[in-house]
Write an enzyme that holds these catalytic residues in place. Structure first.
Site, PDB file in Angstrom:
ATOM      1  N   ARG A  38       0.860  -1.179   0.000  1.00  0.00           N
ATOM      2  CA  ARG A  38       0.000   0.000   0.000  1.00  0.00           C
ATOM      3  C   ARG A  38       0.892   1.224   0.000  1.00  0.00           C
ATOM      4  O   ARG A  38       1.598   1.493   0.962  1.00  0.00           O
ATOM      5  CB  ARG A  38      -0.920   0.002   1.229  1.00  0.00           C
ATOM      6  CG  ARG A  38      -1.928   1.150   1.235  1.00  0.00           C
ATOM      7  CD  ARG A  38      -2.817   1.058   2.466  1.00  0.00           C
ATOM      8  NE  ARG A  38      -3.870   2.061   2.434  1.00  0.00           N
ATOM      9  CZ  ARG A  38      -3.717   3.316   2.849  1.00  0.00           C
ATOM     10  NH1 ARG A  38      -2.545   3.711   3.317  1.00  0.00           N
ATOM     11  NH2 ARG A  38      -4.724   4.171   2.788  1.00  0.00           N
ATOM     12  N   SER A 107     -12.552  -3.060   0.575  1.00  0.00           N
ATOM     13  CA  SER A 107     -12.747  -2.501   1.916  1.00  0.00           C
ATOM     14  C   SER A 107     -14.222  -2.203   2.127  1.00  0.00           C
ATOM     15  O   SER A 107     -14.879  -1.642   1.249  1.00  0.00           O
ATOM     16  CB  SER A 107     -11.950  -1.197   2.072  1.00  0.00           C
ATOM     17  OG  SER A 107     -10.573  -1.431   2.007  1.00  0.00           O
ATOM     18  N   LYS A 136      -3.980   5.448   8.410  1.00  0.00           N
ATOM     19  CA  LYS A 136      -4.455   5.933   7.122  1.00  0.00           C
ATOM     20  C   LYS A 136      -5.006   7.345   7.267  1.00  0.00           C
ATOM     21  O   LYS A 136      -5.578   7.700   8.298  1.00  0.00           O
ATOM     22  CB  LYS A 136      -5.561   5.018   6.579  1.00  0.00           C
ATOM     23  CG  LYS A 136      -5.111   3.601   6.277  1.00  0.00           C
ATOM     24  CD  LYS A 136      -6.256   2.777   5.713  1.00  0.00           C
ATOM     25  CE  LYS A 136      -5.831   1.361   5.395  1.00  0.00           C
ATOM     26  NZ  LYS A 136      -6.953   0.562   4.836  1.00  0.00           N
TER      27      LYS A 136
END
Length: 211
Positions: A38, A107, A136
Site C-alpha cells: 500500500r 474494503s 491511514k
C-alpha cells in the site's frame, strides 16, 4: 484463493530507519501469510520497483501478494490480486481488467457494502476500521466489533478485520467472530517485527483451535 489468517500491509512511514523488504520478510517469517503493498505517495515507477521486489519475496515464501489500488502494477508484476476501496474502480470493472484468476479484495465499512461486495464477486472483504487508527489518512469512523459480528453471521466469503487492532485488543475482535486479522503498525512499527507477528498468529491459532 488460499485461505489466510494474518494479513500485513506495508507502512514504510512507520519504520523509516529500516528497509521495506527486511521488515516484510520478518513479518512473513513471523507468520504473515498475505502481504499487501500500500503506497499512496510514491511515483508509479517507485511503486513498481517495490512491487517487483515484494513479488519475489512472497514467491520465495509461498505467500499471497496483493497490491492496493494500482491495478496496472499488480498485473505488471503478476501479483496474486488487488485490493480496492469504496471510491476506487468498481469491482465488476476491475474484474474485466484482471480476469477471473486474480484475487480482488474490497474494503467495507457497513453491512450494506459487505453484501454488495459479496454479490458482485469479491474474493474477500476488509471489515473496519474496527478501532480508531492513525495508519491511514481520511479514515472513516470506527465500525466497532458490532460490525464484525454482523459480517461473521451473514457474509459467506472470507473477511479480514482491520483498523487499530493491537495485541491488547485483538481478542475482542476474535470474540466478535473474526478469524482473520490485518495490521499495519502493530507489526511493521515494532522493534521486533517477527516476534510481533508471531504473537498475533498465536492468538489467532488459539482461537481457531477452540472453534
Amino acid at each position: 484463493m488460499k485461505d489466510f489468517k494474518f494479513y500485513v500491509i506495508t507502512g514504510e512511514e512507520f519504520h523509516k530507519d529500516r528497509d521495506l523488504l527486511e521488515v516484510m520478510e520478518e513479518a512473513i517469517q513471523g507468520g504473515a501469510d498475505i502481504i499487501q503493498l500500500r503506497d499512496k505517495k510514491s511515483s508509479k515507477i517507485e511503486v513498481l520497483k517495490k512491487a517487483q521486489a515484494l513479488r519475489e519475496l512472497t514467491k520465495k515464501y509461498g505467500v499471497t501478494f496483493i497490491v492496493n489500488d494500482h491495478i496496472d502494477v499488480a498485473l505488471a508484476v503478476d501479483a496474486d490480486g488487488i485490493h480496492l476501496g469504496q471510491d476506487d474502480l468498481p469491482l465488476h470493472e476491475a474484474r474485466k481488467i484482471v480476469g477471473a484468476n486474480k484475487v480482488i479484495g474490497i474494503s467495507t465499512h457497513c453491512i450494506e457494502e459487505a453484501r454488495e461486495a459479496e454479490k458482485n464477486g469479491a474474493d474477500y472483504i476488509g471489515v473496519g476500521p474496527v478501532f480508531p487508527t492513525n495508519s491511514k489518512e481520511d479514515v472513516v469512523d470506527p465500525v466497532t466489533t458490532s460490525y464484525v459480528e454482523q459480517v461473521a453471521k451473514e457474509i459467506t466469503i472470507p473477511f479480514v478485520a482491520i483498523g487499530g487492532i493491537k495485541l491488547h485488543n485483538v481478542d475482542q475482535v476474535l470474540d466478535a467472530g473474526a478469524s482473520r486479522i490485518c495490521v499495519i503498525t502493530a507489526v511493521v512499527a515494532n522493534e521486533d517485527v517477527k516476534d510481533a507477528a508471531k504473537q498475533f498468529v498465536s492468538k489467532i491459532d488459539a482461537r481457531r483451535i477452540k472453534v
